[in-house]
Enzyme design. Sequence first.
Site, PDB file in Angstrom:
ATOM      1  N   ARG A 178       0.845  -1.201   0.000  1.00 15.84           N
ATOM      2  CA  ARG A 178       0.000   0.000   0.000  1.00 15.84           C
ATOM      3  C   ARG A 178       0.875   1.245   0.000  1.00 15.84           C
ATOM      4  NH1 ARG A 178      -3.444  -1.679   5.022  1.00 15.84           N
ATOM      5  NH2 ARG A 178      -1.387  -2.520   5.460  1.00 15.84           N
TER       6      ARG A 178
ATOM      7  N   ASP B  22       2.362   4.996  -0.293  1.00 15.97           N
ATOM      8  CA  ASP B  22       1.894   6.293   0.208  1.00 15.97           C
ATOM      9  C   ASP B  22       1.726   7.307  -0.922  1.00 15.97           C
ATOM     10  OD1 ASP B  22       1.774   5.934   3.074  1.00 15.97           O
ATOM     11  OD2 ASP B  22       3.954   5.717   3.028  1.00 15.97           O
TER      12      ASP B  22
ATOM     13  N   ARG C  95      11.866   4.515   3.270  1.00 16.25           N
ATOM     14  CA  ARG C  95      12.104   5.973   3.317  1.00 16.25           C
ATOM     15  C   ARG C  95      12.862   6.370   4.576  1.00 16.25           C
ATOM     16  NH1 ARG C  95       6.231   8.239   2.375  1.00 16.25           N
ATOM     17  NH2 ARG C  95       7.275  10.193   2.934  1.00 16.25           N
TER      18      ARG C  95
END
Lengths: 267, 267
Positions: free
Chosen positions: B51, B53, B199
Site C-alpha cells: 500500500r 503512500d 524511506r
Amino acid sequence: MPRYALLLEYDGTGFVGWQMQAQGLSLQAVLEQAASRLAGGAPVPSVVAGRTDAGVHAEGQVAQIDLPAAFPPDRLRDALNFHMKPHRLVVLRAALAPEGWNARFSAVGRGYRYRILNRRPRPGLLEGRVWHVERDLDVPAMAAAARLLLGRHDFSSFRAAACQARSPLRTLDRLEVTRQGELVEIVAEARSFLHHQVRNMTGTLKLVGEGRWPVGRVAEALAARDRRAAGPTAPPEGLALTRVRYDPDPFTTTVVDIPEREPVCGS
Amino acid sequence: MPRYALLLEYDGTGFVGWQMQAQGLSLQAVLEQAASRLAGGAPVPSVVAGRTDAGVHAEGQVAQIDLPAAFPPDRLRDALNFHMKPHRLVVLRAALAPEGWNARFSAVGRGYRYRILNRRPRPGLLEGRVWHVERDLDVPAMAAAARLLLGRHDFSSFRAAACQARSPLRTLDRLEVTRQGELVEIVAEARSFLHHQVRNMTGTLKLVGEGRWPVGRVAEALAARDRRAAGPTAPPEGLALTRVRYDPDPFTTTVVDIPEREPVCGS
C-alpha cells in the site's frame, strides 16, 4: 557585455516550444525573464542551439545570454534557477563564453534521442516522454532502414514545410535504432538538422518497424526529395535534444576564437 | 468468482496513495471504479501487495480483484486500461490467479528503488521522481552503512508510528547504494517492510552520505529500537515499488495452491 553559455535541461510538456509565440508560455520567455532580473530589468535576448518544438524535451540544450555585468558562473546558474522556479527548466552549467562564440552558429554537432514505448498498455510512468506504439516493432529492420539515411543527402522528404534553412542538404552522422526491453530508442547525430527532420525520420522508420514498409522504401522516399514520399511526423513528446557539441567546449575550456557557421533549423 | 492478478505501473504524483481516503483521489479508487464497470456496476474490492503512500510510484505493483464472470486476461487488461484513462495507472499484465492466491499474503518478496538526484541544480526532467539532495553524497560510505542493516532485526527505529504490523522484526535481504552519474540509487528487498521503512532507511543513509553521521551510527540507531534514534523520513517522490515476488509467479505459471502469509505493512 560578457556573454554566457548555459547548459539547459527541461521538460517541454506544457510549453509552446523554445521560441516565444503570440500565445502560450515558451522556454525562451522563462529564461529571458529570469535573466532580465539579473540585468536590472533590462531585456536580455537569448540565442539557442536548437529551437525545440512544443512538447520536445532537452537534457543538453545550449543557450547564450549577454549580461551587462560579469557574474561568477556558478552564481549565475543558481540565480537563474531560482528565478525560473517552478518551471521545469534548469541551468545545469553556466560558463563565460569565448570571444565570438555563438550558441547556434558555433555548434558543430547536435544529438537527439527519440523514445518509443513499444507495448500494448499505454504509458503510466512515461506519459509525455515517449511515443506509444502498440504493434511489435521489428528493430533490426528499422536499424537497416536507418543506415540508408546516413551520410550527406538532400533531406527534402524529411523536412517540414515551415523549415527556413536555405539548403535541404544535411550530413547525417549517426542514426541508430536499439531496443531496451519495451523501449525502442532512436539516436540521431548531425552538425545540424532540418525542421522536424528527426521526427519525420522516426515516423518513417516506424512504418518499417511495423512491417508496413519494406526497408528499401526508405531509400526511395529519400531519393524522391518530396515530403509526401516519406512517413508522418512522429509526435513531439518522444523527442529530446541530448547534446550540442562545440569545439572547443565552452563548458570545459578557456576562451578561444571559433569561426561562425551557417544558420540551421531546429529539429 | 474468478480472481485475477494484475501487474500495475503508476505515477503516484497527485494521488493520496494506494489506499482510499476520506479526501482526494486514490489509486485504489481508480482501479476499483474501472473494475466495477466490468461487473455491471457492482463494487469490486481489491487487495494490493504494497500500500504505497501519496506520491510513491510503482513499476511492478500487484493487485487482485474478484470478478463475477471470467474474462480473457488480455481483454481484462485492455478494458481496465481503457476505463482508467486518463489516470497514470495502467495494468501491464492480467492473469487468472491460482486457487487461494492473495496479492498481499502470498507475496514472498518486495523490491523498492529510491532515487536521489545528487547535484546542485534542481530537477528539470525528473521533478516528482527523485529526492533532490545538493550536497555531494559519499556513496561508498552509504553502501557500508546499508550493509549494517542487512539481515533479521527489530526495525523499530525505522518504523512509522502509524505502522500496524504486529511485529517490528523484518529480514532485510538486500540494501544496495550505487551511483550512476548524478543519480544515487538505493535498492531494497525483503519479504515485507514496515511502514515507511525504506524511506526512513534512506533518510538515515543520506545523513551518512553527507558526512553528518559516521557509518557506525547506523548500527547504533538500529540497536536503539527507537524511531527518534534514526534519521528523518525521505520524501515519497523518490520511491518506487519495482517488484513483488510470488512462488509460483501468477503471471507466468499455471494454478498451484500457495499457503497464506502473515499480514505486512506497506513501505
